[in-house]
Write a protein that holds these residues in place. Sequence first.
Motif, short mmCIF file in Angstrom:
data_model
loop_
_atom_site.label_atom_id
_atom_site.label_comp_id
_atom_site.label_asym_id
_atom_site.label_seq_id
_atom_site.Cartn_x
_atom_site.Cartn_y
_atom_site.Cartn_z
N GLY A 105 27.15 -30.67 108.75
CA GLY A 105 27.51 -29.35 109.35
C GLY A 105 27.26 -28.31 108.60
N PHE A 106 27.71 -28.28 106.98
CA PHE A 106 27.37 -27.33 106.08
C PHE A 106 25.95 -27.19 105.94
CE2 PHE A 106 27.04 -26.09 101.59
CZ PHE A 106 27.17 -24.69 101.94
N TRP A 107 25.18 -28.41 105.71
CA TRP A 107 23.81 -28.21 105.38
C TRP A 107 23.23 -27.58 106.66
CZ3 TRP A 107 20.77 -30.59 101.57
CH2 TRP A 107 19.27 -30.43 101.77
N ASN A 108 23.47 -27.73 107.60
CA ASN A 108 22.84 -26.99 109.15
C ASN A 108 23.12 -25.57 108.94
OD1 ASN A 108 21.77 -29.60 109.71
ND2 ASN A 108 23.08 -29.97 111.32
N SER A 109 24.57 -25.34 108.66
CA SER A 109 25.10 -23.91 108.74
C SER A 109 24.29 -23.02 107.56
CB SER A 109 26.40 -23.89 108.61
OG SER A 109 26.90 -22.65 108.63
N ALA A 110 24.06 -23.73 106.34
CA ALA A 110 23.68 -22.98 105.34
C ALA A 110 21.95 -22.69 105.69
CB ALA A 110 23.71 -23.64 104.03
N TYR A 111 21.16 -23.70 105.87
CA TYR A 111 19.79 -23.63 106.18
C TYR A 111 19.53 -22.78 107.49
CZ TYR A 111 17.94 -26.16 102.51
OH TYR A 111 17.34 -26.47 101.23
N ASN A 112 20.47 -22.92 108.58
CA ASN A 112 20.22 -21.97 109.66
C ASN A 112 20.13 -20.55 109.38
OD1 ASN A 112 20.12 -21.13 112.43
ND2 ASN A 112 22.42 -20.42 112.23
N THR A 113 21.39 -20.18 108.27
CA THR A 113 21.45 -18.88 107.92
C THR A 113 20.09 -18.38 106.88
OG1 THR A 113 23.88 -19.03 107.97
CG2 THR A 113 22.91 -17.22 106.68
N ILE A 114 19.51 -19.33 106.22
CA ILE A 114 18.53 -19.14 105.54
C ILE A 114 17.41 -18.82 106.18
CG2 ILE A 114 16.76 -20.11 103.91
CD1 ILE A 114 19.15 -21.83 102.62
N ASN A 115 17.36 -19.40 107.35
CA ASN A 115 16.10 -19.42 108.22
C ASN A 115 16.23 -18.05 108.84
OD1 ASN A 115 13.78 -20.33 109.53
ND2 ASN A 115 15.10 -20.57 111.25
N ALA A 149 20.40 -15.86 98.72
CA ALA A 149 20.91 -16.53 97.47
C ALA A 149 22.20 -17.09 97.55
CB ALA A 149 21.02 -15.33 96.46
N ILE A 150 23.17 -16.59 98.14
CA ILE A 150 24.46 -17.04 98.35
C ILE A 150 24.44 -18.49 99.04
CG2 ILE A 150 26.68 -16.83 99.46
CD1 ILE A 150 26.53 -13.90 99.04
N CYS A 151 23.59 -18.67 99.89
CA CYS A 151 23.39 -19.79 100.81
C CYS A 151 22.74 -21.03 99.80
CB CYS A 151 22.24 -19.66 101.83
SG CYS A 151 22.90 -18.83 103.19
N TYR A 152 21.73 -20.67 99.01
CA TYR A 152 21.33 -21.53 98.11
C TYR A 152 22.10 -21.90 96.95
CZ TYR A 152 16.42 -22.16 100.19
OH TYR A 152 15.40 -22.24 101.10
N ALA A 368 38.18 -13.90 104.47
CA ALA A 368 37.71 -14.93 103.52
C ALA A 368 37.10 -14.10 102.53
CB ALA A 368 36.70 -15.93 104.42
N PRO A 369 37.76 -14.50 101.22
CA PRO A 369 36.82 -13.72 100.11
C PRO A 369 35.69 -14.69 99.73
CG PRO A 369 38.89 -15.12 99.41
CD PRO A 369 38.77 -15.18 100.79
N VAL A 370 34.81 -13.99 99.29
CA VAL A 370 33.37 -14.50 98.66
C VAL A 370 33.58 -14.31 97.16
CG1 VAL A 370 31.02 -14.29 98.62
CG2 VAL A 370 32.05 -14.02 100.82
N ILE A 371 33.62 -13.16 96.60
CA ILE A 371 33.89 -12.88 95.21
C ILE A 371 34.83 -11.80 95.03
CG2 ILE A 371 31.87 -11.56 95.21
CD1 ILE A 371 31.23 -12.91 92.35
#
Length: 487
Positions: A105-115, A149-152, A368-371
């Motif tokens: 799930g996380f892999w797909n979510s992150a790479y979907n956003t990268i795409n 960059a955040i995704c990777y 949700a805090p990112v930084i």
Amino acid sequence: MKKKLIYITCLSVALLAGCKKELLTPESQTAVATLDNAQFSTAGRIQGQVLGLYAGLRAGDFYGSRYLIYNELRADNFIAQSSNSVTAYQTYNYTLGNGAQEVTGFWNSAYNTINRCNLFIEGMAAKGTSVVGDALSKNYVAEAKLVRAICYYSLLQLYARPYYDGLGSKPGLPLRLTGNSVAGNYDLARSSVSIIYTQILKDLNESETDLPITYGTTAVTNVTRAHRNTAIAFKTRVYLTMQKYSDVITEANKIVSTAAPFTATSGVALALQSDIANVFRTPYTTSESILSMPFVSGTEVGGGQSALGSYYFGVKLYSLNTDGIIGDGSFKATDRRRSFISPITVASPLPYLSKFPTLAAAGYSDYAPVIRYSEVLLSLGEALARNSNSLDPRAIALLNAVRSRSDATTVFTAASFASTQALFDAFLKERNMEFLGEGLRSPDLMRLGLTIPGKSNIPAVPASSSQYIWPISGTELLYNKLMTDNN
């Protein structure tokens, strides 16, 4: 990218079409839109796509909740109150396989956003810039690069060995920098950890140049979209993870004044809040909130059933570990950060984290805090101490700035530390108290090659263990023939 599913769909269409040739090539209902379509035809549609990139980042499987959750549950501050694998129990007890929901799930979510970022960048070059103009185009593309960059970076924290291990020479991730809008060949070998970090920093450096200094007086936009100081702040996190302490100092000095009270002297006016509780309650748009993922009650649910508030405080899936940081003697009862720990009562005999207290009835609408700015201060302080291997006065002042905001009874001096290592340890402990529940605990341990402590009946995980990082997503292994698993 499920090529088998696409093939089966096409075959079914062919069988139904018979001799009707036009039905053999129907318009796809699921493929990502091509680059020259109407999405880049107006300024409003282009801006909508930019906002959509952040929507990908705040998905429930990503920064909307679960990325933070996974990095907390892998460590030592929470105890499971459920053995449901749907709610990250396999992450908690280190029994993940390639097909586990969190792994895929996380892999797909992150790479979907990268795409989505890649397609947007290409679309702006092909058409969008001519619609919105060069200046605004640079702003938008810079936002896409920062999100990418955040995704990777986030993927590296779970699926790859830490940078210190071989100085980035270990297998990293498939580095996808072009968009996929139709079915195709998705075979791509893993780049090294070092190459992925190089791309992350390239994206962040280019973002710093082209992002706006500020979005003016619109506090919500300054917190929920990237500006120049966002890129700088995130670089401090990246460089700290890589143990490149002199680079942390260089970046942080751009947005941290030389002496207390520590503030950003240009761009968005970043500064600590006088009360940390302000950061986690409405309107969530404080001077300390560099980047946060917003959720609005009634229109958008923060992570759905897997929202931060659900895991920690609503459904109470994970209680706080009394042998973790909340049981540390230096975390004083009067520390303001303890207001985020629910009191133990007869009705609720276990402590829970109430940092994200808005529950289902109000739509789990906590941001949700990112930084946050306090992270930049602590990263700078730690980097100053480690880079000089000394009891650096400014490092201690930065440590005091974060501690005294919540615990005015504690003031550190050089005499407080028997060695430089004691100061390093103090920074790690302060981060553990300050960012409890915010997803920094596991990455903090891993960047230093420290053993992940055990909890309850779950044994400790040393850096040499195969459990130190996640296995690669089973879907990636299935559809990318050049992909290799973690050992």
